[in-house]
Design an enzyme around this catalytic site. Structure first.
Site, PDB file in Angstrom:
ATOM      1  N   LYS A 173      15.329  34.321 -11.371  1.00 26.19           N
ATOM      2  CA  LYS A 173      16.062  35.532 -11.020  1.00 26.19           C
ATOM      3  C   LYS A 173      15.368  36.118  -9.785  1.00 26.19           C
ATOM      4  CE  LYS A 173      17.773  39.385 -13.847  1.00 26.19           C
ATOM      5  NZ  LYS A 173      19.190  39.051 -13.806  1.00 26.19           N
ATOM      6  N   ALA A 177      27.738  43.156 -11.500  1.00 25.65           N
ATOM      7  CA  ALA A 177      26.925  44.038 -10.665  1.00 25.65           C
ATOM      8  C   ALA A 177      25.675  44.367 -11.467  1.00 25.65           C
ATOM      9  CB  ALA A 177      27.687  45.295 -10.287  1.00 25.65           C
ATOM     10  N   GLY A 225      22.775  44.296 -10.325  1.00 24.11           N
ATOM     11  CA  GLY A 225      22.001  45.190  -9.458  1.00 24.11           C
ATOM     12  C   GLY A 225      20.559  44.767  -9.255  1.00 24.11           C
ATOM     13  N   CYS A 236      23.036  39.526  -1.678  1.00 23.71           N
ATOM     14  CA  CYS A 236      23.572  40.099  -2.917  1.00 23.71           C
ATOM     15  C   CYS A 236      24.520  41.247  -2.569  1.00 23.71           C
ATOM     16  CB  CYS A 236      22.458  40.608  -3.818  1.00 23.71           C
ATOM     17  SG  CYS A 236      23.114  41.394  -5.310  1.00 23.71           S
ATOM     18  N   GLY A 250      31.215  28.259  -8.723  1.00 27.29           N
ATOM     19  CA  GLY A 250      32.307  27.854  -9.599  1.00 27.29           C
ATOM     20  C   GLY A 250      32.288  26.431 -10.094  1.00 27.29           C
TER      21      GLY A 250
END
Lengths: 255, 323
Positions: free
Chosen positions: B49, B74, B76, B136, B252
């Site tokens: 992450k 989101a 964040g 992001c 995807g």
């Protein structure tokens, strides 16, 4: 899964800080699974299912979200999506449910399914005081035997609920527990020792709720997706069980 | 040819991967123990992450919603901070033991300067690669325009990160630009060793019609999953037509066919995100098996032979091109 809005049809106060909300919805769920409950503008929290039909949740007022939920009245809308997570096993002939405080809520759903299946079901519920022992009449109404314990001893056994039921553990062939992690660890330890199959429902700070963000990692498990219900055998070598949790940033800290 | 005869190994900047499936950044990669589990589930490499200098709580819930065609999020950039992430990476490596797969450390920062500091700090954990997340879309209110929005700024961040570490640097790009090839050329000219593309698309918005409120507390969020796959394929195609550095294709991919599609437009590896949730952590093993079966059927015995088949002759991202 996008949240759906349902209306509150009934509010029942269990004690000074716990309320039960019935919604005009039912959910196709198994005991131990949870919902993400959404109040637009207030946030969203994982909440266990107390009863699936009509959908009923029992929530303690502990922070801003639950305080906002407690201010909702009959007719107000509440958003929810789910069910998420892995449920309890409904099995055995003599089932012992061990609950600490608000942990009684998901076990009520399990008790209903177990009693419906003809399983003799005992609830052992512990809390700080008699006033904190919630849902006891509901458990009795669906046919459970109850054993109560309080820290103060004002109702039932004085001391930990796990100590109250330990002498009778051999009477049961399955145990399910929900409550503070220290209690769950005590349950796991006595069931490991006695060789009784047991499942415990765990809690961690959750963000997504369905296995994407990794926030609720407990050891190599994700509580939202691998749990929240775990067989105690899966937790034997878990480094975090009863020892470490994660903060809202994801930092691993001692429990 | 049988699937067992297919050589699925690939490489990013000299780092060997047993297969081209990678855990994408932001997906379950918070803890060292979970990263090690993902490796046990068959991933060719894992990406943490994204972490920043200081811990971040991220946005309030709801932060992730599956809308059927894809997922909107989101979160964040919540993370425990670079110091904690150094410990998680070391933990992951120790837990992987002999079955070690490459670990990519993803980093981000509020400023170009801090990108350098966080890259230097994370290098202490000795990850195999560093990924600079300059794309992001969920923190625009806080950070302003994405660093990857303009080639010039993207290049500045790349230069800063490159001068702060000796570990090869992957720069992660956003699809939300008019010309991704220009951004790719700029970061490569600034020293990027590899590119990953794409970050989430949009941002998008999802509304609850009864309350007429956006479902995400942040109102908007990045789109991922099958809904954006053709967008991601086009972006990687454009990048591989413009530069010759290794490209990690993300966006995807759900099965072996999708991996083959991405590699055919020039990717050396594929990042898996939404599919980890849709198909479970075992998705890496499933995708790898499906890819080997497909390649055997097509008579293609290596990733190197599969790569860039869909690119025009002479494209820089095609093996054997002299660009």
């Amino acid at each position: 899964m996008i949240p759906q809005m349902s209306r509150i049809t009934r509010v029942l106060f269990e004690n000074r800080s716990v309320a039960t909300f019935e919604l005009d919805a039912c959910v196709d769920a198994e005991p131990g699974q949870f919902l993400m409950v959404w109040l637009p503008g207030e946030g969203e929290k994982p909440i266990s299912i107390m009863d699936p039909d009509p959908l009923t949740i029992t929530v303690a007022r502990v922070g801003p979200f639950s305080t906002a939920l407690h201010q909702r009245q009959v007719g107000d809308a509440v958003g929810w999506r789910g069910p998420f997570g892995r449920p309890f096993t409904v099995d055995g002939r003599h089932l012992l449910l061990v609950a600490g405080g608000y942990g009684a809520a998901p076990l009520h759903f399990l008790a209903r399914r177990a009693c419906d299946a003809g399983i003799s079901t005992t609830l052992a519920l512990g809390a700080r005081t008699g006033d904190d022992l919630i849902l006891v009449d509901r458990f009795r109404a669906i046919g459970c035997t109850t054993v109560l314990a309080t820290d103060r001893g004002d109702v039932g056994y004085q001391g930990f609920v796990t100590d109250a039921i330990l002498p009778d553990l051999a009477q049961f062939d399955r145990v399910a527990a929900c409550g503070p992690e220290a209690m769950l660890y005590a349950v796991a330890r006595m069931c490991w020792d006695a060789g009784v199959p047991a499942e415990v429902s765990l809690e961690r700070y959750m963000k997504c709720g369905f296995g994407i963000c990794g926030q609720c990692a407990m050891g190599d498990k994700l509580v939202c997706k691998d749990g929240p219900v775990f067989d105690i055998e899966e937790l034997r070598h878990n480094r975090d069980f009863a020892r470490f949790t994660r903060t809202a940033t994801g930092r691993r800290v001692s429990l | 040819m049988s699937p067992e005869e297919v050589d699925l190994s690939t490489a990013i900047c000299g780092v060997h991967l047993r297969n081209p499936t990678m855990l994408a950044s932001g997906i379950v990669g918070l803890s060292g123990e979970v990263l090690a589990r993902v490796a046990r589930c068959g991933a060719g490499a894992v990406v943490t992450k994204s972490c920043s200098l200081k811990p971040r709580v991220g946005h309030p819930n709801p932060v992730v919603v599956d809308y059927g065609a894809g997922v909107i999020n989101a979160v964040g950039l919540s993370n425990p901070g670079v110091e904690a992430m150094v410990a998680e990476i070391r933990d992951a490596r120790e837990l992987m033991g002999e079955e070690r797969v490459p670990i990519v450390a993803s980093v981000f920062a509020h400023s170009i300067y801090d990108f350098g500091t966080v890259a230097r700090y994370i290098s202490e954990a000795e990850p195999d690669l560093i990924e600079a997340n300059i794309s992001c879309p969920n923190v625009e209110e806080e950070f302003g325009q994405l660093f990857s929005s303009t080639p010039y700024v993207a290049a500045q961040v790349t230069r800063r990160v490159k001068s702060s570490t000796n570990i090869p640097v992957i720069v992660k790009l956003s699809p939300n630009v008019p010309n991704i090839a220009e951004v790719a050329k700029a970061v490569v000219a600034a020293g990027a060793d590899a590119i990953s593309a794409v970050n989430t698309a949009g941002p998008g918005m999802l509304l609850d019609v009864e309350s007429a409120r956006p479902v995400l507390t942040n109102r908007v969020g990045g789109l991922s999953g099958p809904a954006i796959r053709p967008l991601a394929v086009r972006c990687v195609y454009d990048i591989a037509n413009a530069v010759s550095v290794p490209v990690i294709g993300i966006g995807g991919q759900s099965d072996g066919r999708d991996v083959a599609e991405m590699i055919s437009v020039g990717a050396v590896a594929v990042g898996v995100g939404t599919a980890v949730y849709r198909r479970g952590m075992e998705v890496f093993r499933h995708m790898t098996t499906e890819l080997a079966e497909l390649m055997a059927r097509l008579g293609i015995d290596s990733i190197e032979r599969l790569r860039g088949r869909g690119l025009p002759a002479g494209a820089p991202g095609r093996p054997g091109s002299d660009a």
